[in-house]
Write a protein that holds these residues in place. Structure first.
Motif, short mmCIF file in Angstrom:
data_model
loop_
_atom_site.label_atom_id
_atom_site.label_comp_id
_atom_site.label_asym_id
_atom_site.label_seq_id
_atom_site.Cartn_x
_atom_site.Cartn_y
_atom_site.Cartn_z
N ILE A 185 0.87 -1.33 0.03
CA ILE A 185 -0.03 0.02 -0.10
C ILE A 185 0.85 1.36 0.03
N ARG A 186 2.01 1.15 0.68
CA ARG A 186 2.80 2.32 0.86
C ARG A 186 3.60 2.78 -0.63
N LYS A 187 4.23 1.73 -0.95
CA LYS A 187 5.13 1.91 -2.27
C LYS A 187 4.17 1.99 -3.43
N ASP A 188 3.03 0.91 -3.63
CA ASP A 188 2.47 1.29 -4.72
C ASP A 188 1.31 2.28 -4.87
N GLY A 189 0.86 2.75 -3.58
CA GLY A 189 0.12 3.88 -3.43
C GLY A 189 0.69 5.03 -3.67
N MET A 190 1.78 5.31 -3.55
CA MET A 190 2.52 6.57 -3.74
C MET A 190 2.90 6.55 -5.12
N ARG A 191 3.25 5.60 -5.89
CA ARG A 191 3.42 5.32 -7.34
C ARG A 191 2.25 5.68 -8.03
N PHE A 192 1.01 5.17 -7.59
CA PHE A 192 -0.25 5.32 -8.13
C PHE A 192 -0.73 6.79 -8.20
N PHE A 193 -0.42 7.40 -6.92
CA PHE A 193 -0.72 8.94 -6.68
C PHE A 193 0.21 9.68 -7.52
N SER A 194 1.58 9.49 -7.45
CA SER A 194 2.47 10.40 -8.03
C SER A 194 2.47 10.40 -9.69
N GLU A 195 2.25 9.00 -10.19
CA GLU A 195 2.15 8.95 -11.58
C GLU A 195 1.02 9.18 -12.39
N PHE A 196 -0.18 9.06 -11.65
CA PHE A 196 -1.56 8.90 -12.32
C PHE A 196 -2.53 10.03 -11.94
N VAL A 197 -2.50 10.22 -10.40
CA VAL A 197 -3.46 11.18 -9.91
C VAL A 197 -2.91 12.70 -9.80
N LEU A 198 -1.70 12.63 -9.35
CA LEU A 198 -1.10 14.07 -9.15
C LEU A 198 -1.08 14.76 -10.60
N PRO A 199 -0.35 14.12 -11.56
CA PRO A 199 -0.58 14.76 -12.95
C PRO A 199 -1.71 15.44 -13.47
N ALA A 200 -2.78 14.58 -13.10
CA ALA A 200 -4.30 15.26 -13.57
C ALA A 200 -4.57 16.36 -12.93
N LEU A 201 -3.89 16.56 -11.64
CA LEU A 201 -4.22 17.87 -10.86
C LEU A 201 -3.31 19.24 -11.31
N LEU A 202 -2.28 18.79 -11.79
CA LEU A 202 -1.29 19.79 -11.98
C LEU A 202 -1.72 20.76 -13.16
N ALA A 203 -1.12 21.86 -13.37
CA ALA A 203 -1.35 22.91 -14.33
C ALA A 203 -0.31 22.70 -15.45
N TYR A 204 0.73 22.03 -15.19
CA TYR A 204 1.83 21.65 -16.04
C TYR A 204 2.01 20.38 -16.03
N PRO A 205 2.73 19.72 -17.19
CA PRO A 205 2.84 18.31 -16.88
C PRO A 205 4.44 18.06 -16.20
N ILE A 206 4.43 16.85 -15.60
CA ILE A 206 5.76 16.51 -14.86
C ILE A 206 6.73 16.16 -15.63
N ARG A 207 7.97 16.64 -15.70
CA ARG A 207 8.99 16.47 -16.45
C ARG A 207 10.09 15.43 -15.83
N HIS A 208 10.20 14.28 -16.58
CA HIS A 208 10.91 13.21 -16.07
C HIS A 208 12.48 13.37 -16.67
N SER A 209 13.45 13.46 -15.79
CA SER A 209 14.66 13.29 -16.53
C SER A 209 15.45 12.16 -17.10
#
Length: 209
Positions: A185-209
């Motif tokens: 729940i901790r590892k997969d939950g943070m990945r789900f939030f960071s990679e799918f949920v959060l980007p939908a809320l941001l006004a600009y895309p997350i840039r991955h290096s």
């Protein structure tokens, strides 16, 4: 600053009795299922009279409401720590970390399943999961509104966006409960939030290096 007076012996005993009833009820719910547990069984397990149960709770469903209240109390206690993060994205990440940790440490998949089953039942009218007055909604919508003001979060009704975020995470929590906790729940939950949920809320895309 007003100093808090120590609780009287009577109030301490009342608090302990209430806690015992709550913990006994949840333990029985996890073992047998919500609908299969009677108030008599709860009071017997807690070692209190039936009258004591009705002093603190009107129905079994009030136990579920109390559990949601404890969750929101936890969010309120963590609010200052969350708001110390520098921007909306990091605050939402901090909130989600606290949320995942609380569910893993204090609820577990069995208790979470009981809470969800109760909220989905047609027999109980108090639908806390969809209540816009919850601390959870207030805190997340505040973070979103601040992020909109700074240009980091997409425009839209902050409360509606907070509800979208919470619905998305509830989907993950439900999947975790269905898997009987086999998902990290901790590892997969943070990945789900960071990679799918959060980007939908941001006004600009997350840039991955």
């Amino acid at each position: 600053m007003v100093e808090k007076l120590p609780l009287s012996k009577r109030k301490l005993q009342a608090r302990e009795t209430r806690k015992r009833i709550l913990e006994s009820a949840l333990s029985l719910f996890r073992e047998k299922g919500f609908d299969q547990v009677s108030i008599d069984e709860i009071t017997s397990a807690a070692g209190v009279s039936k009258g004591s149960f009705y002093t603190y709770f009107q129905t079994k469903s009030d136990i579920i409401i109390e559990e949601f209240r404890l969750i929101d109390d936890y969010y309120q206690k963590k609010e200052s720590a969350i708001m110390r993060s520098p921007d909306a994205a990091s605050r939402l990440i901090a909130f989600t970390k606290f949320q995942l940790d609380y569910i893993r440490k204090n609820l577990g998949f069995r208790t979470l399943s009981i809470l969800y089953i109760n909220q989905m039942s047609v027999f109980y009218d108090q639908k806390i999961l969809a209540n816009r007055e919850r601390t959870l909604v207030r805190l997340v919508s505040k973070i979103i509104a601040d992020g909109q003001a700074s240009g980091h979060i997409r425009q839209g009704d902050p409360i509606e966006l907070a509800e979208w975020m919470n619905r998305s995470m509830r989907g993950f929590f439900l999947d975790w409960a269905i898997s009987k906790g086999s998902i990290d729940i901790r590892k997969d939950g943070m990945r789900f939030f960071s990679e799918f949920v959060l980007p939908a809320l941001l006004a600009y895309p997350i840039r991955h290096s």
